[in-house]
Structure formats: structure tokens, C-alpha cells
Scaffold this motif. Structure first.
Motif, PDB file in Angstrom:
ATOM      1  N   LEU A 174     -43.974  51.735  71.305  1.00  0.00           N
ATOM      2  CA  LEU A 174     -44.319  50.744  70.278  1.00  0.00           C
ATOM      3  C   LEU A 174     -43.567  51.103  68.993  1.00  0.00           C
ATOM      4  CD1 LEU A 174     -47.859  49.397  69.421  1.00  0.00           C
ATOM      5  CD2 LEU A 174     -46.362  50.223  67.601  1.00  0.00           C
ATOM      6  N   VAL A 175     -42.845  50.140  68.430  1.00  0.00           N
ATOM      7  CA  VAL A 175     -42.014  50.398  67.253  1.00  0.00           C
ATOM      8  C   VAL A 175     -42.771  50.121  65.962  1.00  0.00           C
ATOM      9  CG1 VAL A 175     -39.916  49.749  66.004  1.00  0.00           C
ATOM     10  CG2 VAL A 175     -39.871  49.922  68.498  1.00  0.00           C
ATOM     11  N   VAL A 176     -42.804  51.139  65.106  1.00  0.00           N
ATOM     12  CA  VAL A 176     -43.371  51.030  63.763  1.00  0.00           C
ATOM     13  C   VAL A 176     -42.237  51.236  62.771  1.00  0.00           C
ATOM     14  CG1 VAL A 176     -45.020  51.996  62.102  1.00  0.00           C
ATOM     15  CG2 VAL A 176     -45.585  51.962  64.546  1.00  0.00           C
ATOM     16  N   ALA A 177     -42.154  50.396  61.756  1.00  0.00           N
ATOM     17  CA  ALA A 177     -41.076  50.504  60.765  1.00  0.00           C
ATOM     18  C   ALA A 177     -41.643  50.806  59.383  1.00  0.00           C
ATOM     19  CB  ALA A 177     -40.260  49.212  60.718  1.00  0.00           C
ATOM     20  N   ASP A 178     -41.024  51.742  58.706  1.00  0.00           N
ATOM     21  CA  ASP A 178     -41.417  52.082  57.336  1.00  0.00           C
ATOM     22  C   ASP A 178     -41.145  50.930  56.375  1.00  0.00           C
ATOM     23  OD1 ASP A 178     -42.679  54.500  56.720  1.00  0.00           O
ATOM     24  OD2 ASP A 178     -40.856  55.658  57.027  1.00  0.00           O
ATOM     25  N   MET A 179     -41.830  50.965  55.248  1.00  0.00           N
ATOM     26  CA  MET A 179     -41.473  50.154  54.093  1.00  0.00           C
ATOM     27  C   MET A 179     -40.788  51.105  53.122  1.00  0.00           C
ATOM     28  SD  MET A 179     -42.279  46.884  54.207  1.00  0.00           S
ATOM     29  CE  MET A 179     -42.404  46.352  52.491  1.00  0.00           C
ATOM     30  N   PRO A 180     -39.443  51.110  53.056  1.00  0.00           N
ATOM     31  CA  PRO A 180     -38.746  52.065  52.193  1.00  0.00           C
ATOM     32  C   PRO A 180     -39.114  51.909  50.717  1.00  0.00           C
ATOM     33  CG  PRO A 180     -37.237  51.030  53.746  1.00  0.00           C
ATOM     34  CD  PRO A 180     -38.526  50.272  53.821  1.00  0.00           C
ATOM     35  N   PHE A 181     -38.861  52.970  49.968  1.00  0.00           N
ATOM     36  CA  PHE A 181     -39.147  52.945  48.531  1.00  0.00           C
ATOM     37  C   PHE A 181     -38.389  51.799  47.867  1.00  0.00           C
ATOM     38  CE2 PHE A 181     -38.110  54.142  44.150  1.00  0.00           C
ATOM     39  CZ  PHE A 181     -39.385  54.396  43.653  1.00  0.00           C
TER      40      PHE A 181
END
Length: 312
Positions: A102-109
Motif C-alpha cells: 500500500l503506497v503512502v505519500a508524504d506531504m513535503p515541507f
């Protein structure tokens, strides 16, 4: 009646024939089922098609496209430098790898700090990069001090965007934390705020929480009081699962890794050794070998070619 049946049958056939068979990958419900069964969850970062292929081939439960790629893949000094366009490029590359993770993606700064509406747009854009992107991960400080991030997360959850929160040591807030330091071990107030933050994140709709660099007892206590999975990194084995940065785990950048990392192999040394062997074989002309690494042309054609060049 017969006309209706025929029409319905035709519709069903068209619907079925136009449906695309999508390879199965883990869903949030799959992760919840494993969590409810008491089986520890595995999570690892990946930053491109190759590393994502490794993670999927190993059947890792979750794959995090973390903003740590800024430092591990792009050579930046911190995660703060990473741009959204650069991050999107890597998310798309990761999602092209097939497998169950399952792919989780960050919310970059910088993608949500300036304005909630901009943050929502950026989150939606990341989710739309590929159908495999199942959740967004958002770093958040104390629920008392970081009210903005809490409000942003609540807005995401209220719109049906799955959110994995990230508490404890949050690298994007490293300056306000005074450096890369263990959290939840300095004062009673800090410990209480960490616990209450986790409870509030569950309340506003987060489906899971990453807990980073927090004392084992604290992470275990938080986990025991929640009804959603916790993923630990430097937080002991009392969490619902573990996450590590793939370059640390596999020794892709050498032996110097954080205390909480179990390095299973040293790929950098293996790769360097392989490259040295290649260079040596080039210099001593043992590579390429005539029979193993080269292509052939038929003798009669070769002779014909030589004859043609001799006349010129």
C-alpha cells in the motif's frame, strides 16, 4: 420484459468488457484486518521504480514515498529543500512498480503550510498521480501548539482523503524542535501533549499514526490507548508495526545509520566491490569476453563486406 432483460444484459457485457483488470494491492482495510489480528505491520520507504520493486517483491505491507528522498536520493542537506515537482516525479516512478504494498505519500515541507486551500489542492494532486497512492502522510507537532496542522488534517479527513499522521520527531519541524532529538522524554507536559495529540488525531479521522524517536514505554502506551495502527521508527517494538528508510536498512549509503536501524546488508560495499571488479576487467581487457558478451556476423557476409571495402 424480454427487451429489458436484453438491454440489461447488453449493458452488463459492455460494463464488464470495458473494465480494466487492476493488479491487487493492499487496501487500508487489509491493513486494519492485519492490525486487528495482532500481526505486526511492515513498512519501508522507496524512492524510485527499482527500490519500489524491491519493497513490493518482499511483500512489505506498506510503502512510504517519504520526503527523506531529498537527502537519500537527491543529496540535499535536509528534507525542507525538496520541491513538490521533484517529489511528484518520484511518487510516479514508485507507483509504476507492481506489487501488493500500500503506497503512502508524504506531504513535503511547504506544500500545506502557507494556506489550507493550497494544501488541499496539493494533497489531491498527489493522490491523483496514480491509483496506488492510497494515503497522505502529514507531520504534526503538539495539538496545542500546531493547531494549523491539526486543522489541515481534519480538512483532509473530512473530504475522504486518508491521512497517516506523523508525531514525535518530525524532521520538517527540526528547527523548532531544536534538532534531531528524542521526543516525549523531557517533561511530564511534553509526554502528556504527545499522548493527547495522538488521541486527537484519531478523533479527527486519521487511520494510522507514525511515531518517531519516542521512548519505548511512551510509544507502547500510546498504541495501547488507540484503536488505529501505530507505525514506529525509533519507538520500540510496542507499536503496531515498524518503518525504516530503505537506504538505512540496506546500507545503501554506508554503515553510519541511526541507533534504531537494523541494517540487514551493506549494498554500498557490495556495489563498490562490483564496480571495482568491472573497472579492473575493462583495464585488463578480460571484459567483454568474445564468446560471452559479443554478437556475431556470418563469415560469408563478413567476407563480402571486406571485399567491398577493398575496392574502395
Amino acid at each position: 420484459m424480454n427487451i429489458a432483460k436484453r438491454s440489461l444484459g447488453a449493458f452488463s457485457k459492455r460494463f464488464y468488457s470495458s473494465s480494466k483488470i487492476v493488479p491487487k494491492h493492499n487496501t487500508i482495510q487489509d491493513i486494519r484486518d492485519k492490525y486487528n489480528a495482532g500481526t505486526p505491520l511492515s513498512m519501508c520507504t522507496a524512492y524510485d521504480f527499482i527500490t519500489a520493486t524491491w519493497v513490493n517483491k518482499a511483500n512489505c505491507d506498506l510503502l512510504l514515498v517519504g520526503d527523506s528522498l531529498a537527502m537519500t536520493s537527491l543529496g540535499y542537506d535536509s528534507t525542507i529543500t525538496l520541491s513538490l515537482d521533484e517529489f511528484k516525479y518520484h511518487v510516479s516512478s514508485v507507483c509504476r512498480a507492481e506489487g501488493p504494498s500500500l503506497v503512502v505519500a508524504d506531504m513535503p515541507f511547504g506544500t500545506f503550510e502557507s494556506d489550507i486551500s493550497d494544501g488541499l489542492k496539493n494533497a489531491i494532486d498527489i493522490m491523483k498521480l496514480h491509483s496506488k497512492v492510497t494515503s497522505i502522510k502529514v507531520e504534526v507537532g503538539s495539538y496545542i501548539k500546531d493547531k494549523y496542522a491539526m486543522r489541515f488534517i481534519q480538512e483532509l479527513c473530512s473530504r475522504g482523503i486518508p491521512v497517516m499522521a506523523h508525531i514525535g520527531l518530525t524532521p520538517q519541524k527540526v528547527h523548532s524542535l531544536g534538532g534531531y532529538k528524542v521526543q516525549g522524554n523531557k517533561s511530564l507536559l511534553q509526554m502528556q501533549e504527545l499522548f493527547e495529540t495522538a488521541k486527537q488525531l484519531q478523533k479527527i479521522g486519521c487511520w494510522s499514526i507514525v511515531i518517531e524517536c519516542v521512548p519505548h514505554k511512551m510509544a507502547q502506551f500510546i498504541t495501547s490507548k488507540l484503536s488505529i495502527p501505530t507505525i514506529g521508527i525509533g519507538a520500540g517494538n510496542g507499536t503496531s508495526g515498524q518503518v525504516l528508510v530503505i537506504s538505512d536498512l540496506l546500507g545503501m549509503q554506508g554503515e553510519s545509520v541511526p541507533k534504531f536501524v537494523k541494517q540487514t546488508v551493506n549494498i554500498r560495499d557490495i556495489a563498490t566491490k562490483g564496480l571495482k571488479e568491472y573497472i579492473t576487467s575493462v583495464e585488463d581487457r578480460t571484459f567483454p569476453e568474445k564468446d560471452s558478451h559479443t554478437f556475431k556476423v556470418k563469415d560469408d557476409l563478413w567476407n563480402e563486406f571486406l571485399s567491398s571495402t577493398n575496392h574502395k
